[in-house]
Design a protein around this motif. Structure first.
Motif, short mmCIF file in Angstrom:
data_model
loop_
_atom_site.label_atom_id
_atom_site.label_comp_id
_atom_site.label_asym_id
_atom_site.label_seq_id
_atom_site.Cartn_x
_atom_site.Cartn_y
_atom_site.Cartn_z
N SER A 75 -5.88 -9.04 4.76
CA SER A 75 -4.84 -8.58 5.69
C SER A 75 -4.60 -9.61 6.79
N THR A 76 -5.68 -10.19 7.30
CA THR A 76 -5.54 -11.20 8.35
C THR A 76 -4.77 -12.42 7.84
N GLY A 77 -5.11 -12.88 6.64
CA GLY A 77 -4.41 -14.03 6.07
C GLY A 77 -2.94 -13.75 5.83
N ALA A 78 -2.62 -12.56 5.33
CA ALA A 78 -1.22 -12.22 5.08
C ALA A 78 -0.43 -12.11 6.37
N LEU A 158 -0.04 -2.28 7.20
CA LEU A 158 -1.49 -2.47 7.11
C LEU A 158 -2.23 -1.19 6.77
N LEU A 159 -1.62 -0.04 7.02
CA LEU A 159 -2.25 1.22 6.65
C LEU A 159 -2.16 1.50 5.15
N GLY A 160 -1.38 0.70 4.45
CA GLY A 160 -1.22 0.87 3.01
C GLY A 160 -0.02 1.72 2.68
N SER A 161 1.00 1.11 2.12
CA SER A 161 2.22 1.85 1.79
C SER A 161 2.87 1.23 0.56
N VAL A 230 1.04 -4.36 -0.66
CA VAL A 230 1.12 -2.98 -0.16
C VAL A 230 0.18 -2.71 1.01
N GLY A 231 -0.53 -3.71 1.52
CA GLY A 231 -1.45 -3.50 2.61
C GLY A 231 -2.84 -3.11 2.12
N ALA A 232 -3.72 -2.82 3.08
CA ALA A 232 -5.12 -2.51 2.76
C ALA A 232 -5.27 -1.03 2.47
N ILE A 233 -5.62 -0.70 1.24
CA ILE A 233 -5.83 0.69 0.83
C ILE A 233 -7.31 0.86 0.52
N GLY A 234 -7.97 1.67 1.30
CA GLY A 234 -9.41 1.81 1.17
C GLY A 234 -9.85 2.89 0.22
N VAL A 283 3.75 9.57 4.80
CA VAL A 283 2.45 9.16 5.29
C VAL A 283 1.99 7.94 4.50
N PRO A 284 1.43 6.90 5.16
CA PRO A 284 0.89 5.77 4.40
C PRO A 284 -0.17 6.23 3.41
N VAL A 285 -0.12 5.68 2.22
CA VAL A 285 -1.03 6.15 1.17
C VAL A 285 -2.49 5.85 1.53
N GLY A 286 -2.72 4.80 2.35
CA GLY A 286 -4.08 4.50 2.78
C GLY A 286 -4.70 5.62 3.59
N VAL A 287 -3.88 6.39 4.29
CA VAL A 287 -4.39 7.53 5.05
C VAL A 287 -4.89 8.61 4.10
#
Length: 307
Positions: A75-78, A158-161, A230-234, A283-287
């Motif tokens: 995420s930081t690099g992107a 960043l929340l994942g979407s 798509v961001g960071a999805i945990g 809602v972001p999918v990462g949530v």
């Protein structure tokens, strides 16, 4: 829209001579829904494979790209490529920045664990520290260099979407994900041996250092492409491998494709839930994956006797 409308849209774009639907309906399916579904499937498969590989390489049931800081580094690099005046802020440039961040975060993690080794349970605690470091760096870049609109858009991303999914990004993931899965699957026997420890793997004639590095690079590439898109999805890489392992057993020759399929299905349905549960607000999918993943993470800890 019914199934017939969907078939007409697909037939039109596949050159089957179907009568086209109105442009708005056609665009809804072809430009919005279909890329989003395919992207969710590809990213879910990638993260599940990454989690499966990391859990075998580190011999830690709690390892996944999110928990050990690789996703945060990507995420930081992107974000750095998008916000800072760096060369190439296109899709490939963002992916390259995410890859560099993922590799840097994993290099830092292995440097911090050089005495205890990757087999140590400390990898999760150290990974959390590394992840927090790169999360802070991401926030610093956003606050110091981005305008308000860019900061708002990147924070949501960043929340994942899956909302930004488009065909060019789908094509990149469709190339990288199968290649990563094949590379990991070809190392299935080595992963089975590594799951019993480095000494056992070495006694079976496996070049432990070389195999580990190859698998970690594969993991970093898959994670960086997913994060750049798509961001960071945990928690996908944590939850899905355990479920697949319960179904098909520990043999990685079967486990890896099963985990990839399960990850694809899981993230497609999770994204659908994130899109419609609080409609019209998305809602972001990462949530959603975090809400599902945290209780299961605690269940894994309890099963291991760490809680």
């Amino acid at each position: 829209m019914g199934w017939g409308d969907l078939a007409r849209v697909l037939g039109t774009h596949l050159g089957l001579g179907n009568e086209p639907l109105p442009p708005l309906t056609d665009s809804l399916v072809w430009d919005l829904r279909l890329p989003r579904i395919l992207m969710a499937a590809l990213v879910g498969a990638s993260l599940a494979v990454c989690g499966t590989v990391l859990q075998a390489v580190t011999r830690n049931a709690l390892a996944d790209p999110y928990l050990i800081g690789v996703s945060s580094g990507a995420s930081t690099g992107a974000v750095a490529v998008v916000v800072l005046p760096l060369a190439g802020a296109g899709a490939l440039g963002v992916t390259g920045g995410a890859l560099a961040g993922a590799l840097l975060s994993f290099a830092l993690l292995t440097a911090l664990l050089r005495r205890t080794g990757l087999d140590s349970v400390r990898i999760v605690l150290t990974g959390v520290v590394v992840g927090q470091l790169f999360t802070a760096l991401t926030s610093l870049i956003l606050m110091s260099s981005a305008d308000a609109d860019t900061t708002r858009a990147l924070t949501h991303w960043l929340l994942g979407s899956m909302a930004p999914a488009r065909w060019d990004a789908v094509v990149v993931c469709a190339i990288v994900t199968p290649l990563g899965l094949v590379a990991a699957w070809l190392c299935a026997n080595a992963l089975d041996a590594l799951a019993f420890g480095a000494d056992t793997a070495a006694s079976l004639g496996i070049d432990v250092r070389r195999t580990r590095m190859l698998l970690l690079v594969v993991t970093a590439v898959l994670t960086s492409v997913a994060v750049a898109t798509v961001g960071a999805i945990g928690f996908v890489g944590l939850i899905v491998p355990h479920g697949a392992r319960l179904l098909v057993g520990p043999s990685h020759r079967v486990l890896l494709p099963c985990a990839a399929l399960a990850g694809a299905v899981f993230l497609v349905w999770t994204d659908a839930l994130a899109r419609v549960a609080f409609a019209p607000r998305e809602v972001p999918v990462g949530v959603i994956t975090a809400l599902i993943g945290v209780p299961l993470f605690l269940a894994v800890l309890r099963r291991r006797g760490d809680l």
